[in-house]
Design a protein around this motif. Structure first.
Motif, PDB file in Angstrom:
ATOM      1  N   GLN A 117       0.823  -1.209   0.000  1.00 28.49           N
ATOM      2  CA  GLN A 117       0.000   0.000   0.000  1.00 28.49           C
ATOM      3  C   GLN A 117       0.860   1.262   0.000  1.00 28.49           C
ATOM      4  O   GLN A 117       0.482   2.284  -0.554  1.00 28.49           O
ATOM      5  N   GLY A 118       2.060   1.173   0.587  1.00 24.44           N
ATOM      6  CA  GLY A 118       2.933   2.352   0.661  1.00 24.44           C
ATOM      7  C   GLY A 118       3.851   2.488  -0.543  1.00 24.44           C
ATOM      8  O   GLY A 118       4.654   3.414  -0.618  1.00 24.44           O
ATOM      9  N   PHE A 119       3.748   1.558  -1.503  1.00 18.69           N
ATOM     10  CA  PHE A 119       4.692   1.560  -2.623  1.00 18.69           C
ATOM     11  C   PHE A 119       4.081   2.241  -3.848  1.00 18.69           C
ATOM     12  O   PHE A 119       2.939   2.690  -3.849  1.00 18.69           O
ATOM     13  N   SER A 120       4.869   2.288  -4.926  1.00 19.47           N
ATOM     14  CA  SER A 120       4.422   2.900  -6.182  1.00 19.47           C
ATOM     15  C   SER A 120       3.426   1.986  -6.896  1.00 19.47           C
ATOM     16  O   SER A 120       3.444   0.770  -6.696  1.00 19.47           O
ATOM     17  N   THR A 121       2.617   2.587  -7.776  1.00 19.02           N
ATOM     18  CA  THR A 121       1.885   1.765  -8.747  1.00 19.02           C
ATOM     19  C   THR A 121       2.912   1.328  -9.794  1.00 19.02           C
ATOM     20  O   THR A 121       4.023   1.875  -9.861  1.00 19.02           O
ATOM     21  N   ARG A 122       2.525   0.374 -10.624  1.00 18.57           N
ATOM     22  CA  ARG A 122       3.469  -0.072 -11.665  1.00 18.57           C
ATOM     23  C   ARG A 122       3.841   1.100 -12.582  1.00 18.57           C
ATOM     24  O   ARG A 122       5.002   1.279 -12.941  1.00 18.57           O
ATOM     25  N   ALA A 123       2.841   1.916 -12.946  1.00 21.72           N
ATOM     26  CA  ALA A 123       3.106   3.048 -13.850  1.00 21.72           C
ATOM     27  C   ALA A 123       4.079   4.040 -13.202  1.00 21.72           C
ATOM     28  O   ALA A 123       4.974   4.572 -13.870  1.00 21.72           O
ATOM     29  N   GLU A 124       3.916   4.290 -11.907  1.00 19.78           N
ATOM     30  CA  GLU A 124       4.829   5.222 -11.219  1.00 19.78           C
ATOM     31  C   GLU A 124       6.254   4.666 -11.201  1.00 19.78           C
ATOM     32  O   GLU A 124       7.230   5.388 -11.404  1.00 19.78           O
ATOM     33  N   PHE A 125       6.341   3.364 -10.961  1.00 16.91           N
ATOM     34  CA  PHE A 125       7.666   2.720 -10.925  1.00 16.91           C
ATOM     35  C   PHE A 125       8.329   2.799 -12.304  1.00 16.91           C
ATOM     36  O   PHE A 125       9.514   3.122 -12.431  1.00 16.91           O
ATOM     37  N   GLU A 126       7.544   2.542 -13.339  1.00 20.21           N
ATOM     38  CA  GLU A 126       8.086   2.598 -14.707  1.00 20.21           C
ATOM     39  C   GLU A 126       8.567   4.015 -15.029  1.00 20.21           C
ATOM     40  O   GLU A 126       9.628   4.193 -15.649  1.00 20.21           O
ATOM     41  N   ALA A 127       7.821   5.019 -14.572  1.00 18.29           N
ATOM     42  CA  ALA A 127       8.228   6.415 -14.810  1.00 18.29           C
ATOM     43  C   ALA A 127       9.542   6.706 -14.092  1.00 18.29           C
ATOM     44  O   ALA A 127      10.419   7.402 -14.616  1.00 18.29           O
ATOM     45  N   GLN A 128       9.691   6.139 -12.909  1.00 21.00           N
ATOM     46  CA  GLN A 128      10.928   6.358 -12.144  1.00 21.00           C
ATOM     47  C   GLN A 128      12.127   5.733 -12.870  1.00 21.00           C
ATOM     48  O   GLN A 128      13.211   6.306 -12.910  1.00 21.00           O
ATOM     49  N   LEU A 129      11.910   4.552 -13.468  1.00 18.81           N
ATOM     50  CA  LEU A 129      12.996   3.908 -14.222  1.00 18.81           C
ATOM     51  C   LEU A 129      13.399   4.774 -15.418  1.00 18.81           C
ATOM     52  O   LEU A 129      14.589   4.946 -15.700  1.00 18.81           O
ATOM     53  N   ARG A 130      12.401   5.346 -16.101  1.00 17.55           N
ATOM     54  CA  ARG A 130      12.716   6.213 -17.254  1.00 17.55           C
ATOM     55  C   ARG A 130      13.470   7.448 -16.766  1.00 17.55           C
ATOM     56  O   ARG A 130      14.435   7.875 -17.400  1.00 17.55           O
ATOM     57  N   ALA A 131      13.056   7.977 -15.618  1.00 17.76           N
ATOM     58  CA  ALA A 131      13.689   9.200 -15.106  1.00 17.76           C
ATOM     59  C   ALA A 131      15.159   8.984 -14.764  1.00 17.76           C
ATOM     60  O   ALA A 131      15.959   9.917 -14.874  1.00 17.76           O
ATOM     61  N   ILE A 132      15.529   7.769 -14.369  1.00 18.79           N
ATOM     62  CA  ILE A 132      16.948   7.568 -14.042  1.00 18.79           C
ATOM     63  C   ILE A 132      17.745   7.093 -15.261  1.00 18.79           C
ATOM     64  O   ILE A 132      18.920   6.788 -15.135  1.00 18.79           O
ATOM     65  N   GLY A 133      17.088   7.003 -16.420  1.00 17.60           N
ATOM     66  CA  GLY A 133      17.861   6.794 -17.647  1.00 17.60           C
ATOM     67  C   GLY A 133      17.621   5.502 -18.404  1.00 17.60           C
ATOM     68  O   GLY A 133      18.234   5.288 -19.445  1.00 17.60           O
ATOM     69  N   PHE A 134      16.745   4.625 -17.916  1.00 13.54           N
ATOM     70  CA  PHE A 134      16.410   3.440 -18.719  1.00 13.54           C
ATOM     71  C   PHE A 134      15.536   3.918 -19.880  1.00 13.54           C
ATOM     72  O   PHE A 134      14.502   4.554 -19.665  1.00 13.54           O
ATOM     73  N   ALA A 135      15.965   3.608 -21.121  1.00 15.56           N
ATOM     74  CA  ALA A 135      15.274   4.154 -22.290  1.00 15.56           C
ATOM     75  C   ALA A 135      14.039   3.333 -22.645  1.00 15.56           C
ATOM     76  O   ALA A 135      13.041   3.851 -23.127  1.00 15.56           O
ATOM     77  N   ASP A 136      14.129   2.043 -22.396  1.00 10.73           N
ATOM     78  CA  ASP A 136      13.113   1.124 -22.867  1.00 10.73           C
ATOM     79  C   ASP A 136      12.518   0.408 -21.651  1.00 10.73           C
ATOM     80  O   ASP A 136      13.162  -0.456 -21.057  1.00 10.73           O
ATOM     81  N   VAL A 137      11.317   0.774 -21.274  1.00 10.37           N
ATOM     82  CA  VAL A 137      10.709   0.223 -20.047  1.00 10.37           C
ATOM     83  C   VAL A 137       9.322  -0.299 -20.393  1.00 10.37           C
ATOM     84  O   VAL A 137       8.534   0.397 -21.022  1.00 10.37           O
TER      85      VAL A 137
END
Ligand SMILES: C[S@@+](CC[C@H](N)C(=O)[O-])C[C@H]1O[C@@H](n2cnc3c(N)ncnc32)[C@H](O)[C@@H]1O
Length: 229
Positions: free
Chosen positions: A192-212
């Motif tokens: 309940q305290g964690f990210s949704t999948r979409a939020e997590f994917e956005a975080q991966l893109r923000a740190i530089g993963f191009a393809d998520v």
């Protein structure tokens, strides 16, 4: 927000001996299939004799599955709860896994040391997710695949039955199988305290993963796979 790091480590060290039993009991064995699928995705197209990191490897179910699918791999299992790693040591193929007591926020590996990395049900526990994801990205080669298997916060509020199952039944089953009530109350709280999948994917893109990309593994998104490179 995840619990303080020492609390989380102490909790996993405490339940290590009964972790596998509780896992199988609570997932009715489906977690084994989830890891198989995750590793098929992780290892698809990877080079010969790859170096593969399993972050938050726990009792080594993921690490030995990597070796089952790719006996030529060099598998490194990193986890800050040493007792979890030790609890998995007698599993088939575990003798070939390098066990490292290491914190995901500060990994003891050189840049680009790995050709692939997996993390199963670990990232939800990290107290500084952005820092640990950047660290994970640092230790894999830029073209490498990282696969996460995780319980994300559901997008919609849980239905009555889903909520009853997650908040009441799962902690009870975990308590019954492990004898540790607090650890299995932590499970729904951490989801309940964690990210949704979409939020997590956005975080991966923000740190530089191009393809998520991600996919839910069960109707309602009980567990999900996310692939990044
Ligand atoms: C729910 S268990 C999952 C274990 C295993 N990956 C599996 O699929 O069964 C989460 C694991 O992540 C580890 N972990 C949590 N935070 C960590 C951190 N900061 N650094 C390293 N390991 C961590 C815990 O010690 C625990 O073994």
């Amino acid at each position: 927000m995840a619990q303080a790091a020492t609390d989380v480590r102490a909790m996993f060290d405490r339940i290590a001996g009964r972790y596998d039993t509780a896992n199988r009991f609570m997932s009715a064995g489906v977690d084994v299939l989830w890891r198989r699928r995750a590793m098929r995705l992780l290892l698809d197209g990877v080079e010969q004799s790859p170096w593969v990191l399993d972050l938050g490897a726990g009792t080594l179910d993921g690490a030995v599955e990597i070796l089952r699918q790719r006996p030529d791999a060099h598998v490194v299992a990193a986890d800050f709860a040493r007792t979890m790693l030790v609890a998995g040591r007698r599993k088939p193929r575990a003798a070939a896994v390098a066990l490292h007591a290491a914190d995901g926020h500060r990994l003891p590996y050189r840049d680009g040391a790995f050709g692939a990395a997996f993390s199963g049900f670990c990232v939800r526990n990290l107290h500084d997710l952005a820092l640990a994801l950047a660290e994970l990205r640092r230790v894999v080669r830029p073209d490498s695949r990282v696969v996460f298997l995780e319980f994300f916060r559901p997008v919609r509020p849980r239905s009555f039955w889903d909520g009853l199952w997650t908040k009441r039944m799962l902690p009870l089953l975990g308590w019954a199988a492990s004898g540790d009530r607090a650890a299995y109350r932590y499970l729904p709280e951490s989801i309940q305290g964690f990210s949704t999948r979409a939020e997590f994917e956005a975080q991966l893109r923000a740190i530089g993963f191009a393809d998520v990309s991600g996919q839910d593994l069960f109707p309602g998104g009980i567990a999900s796979l996310v692939e990044a490179r």
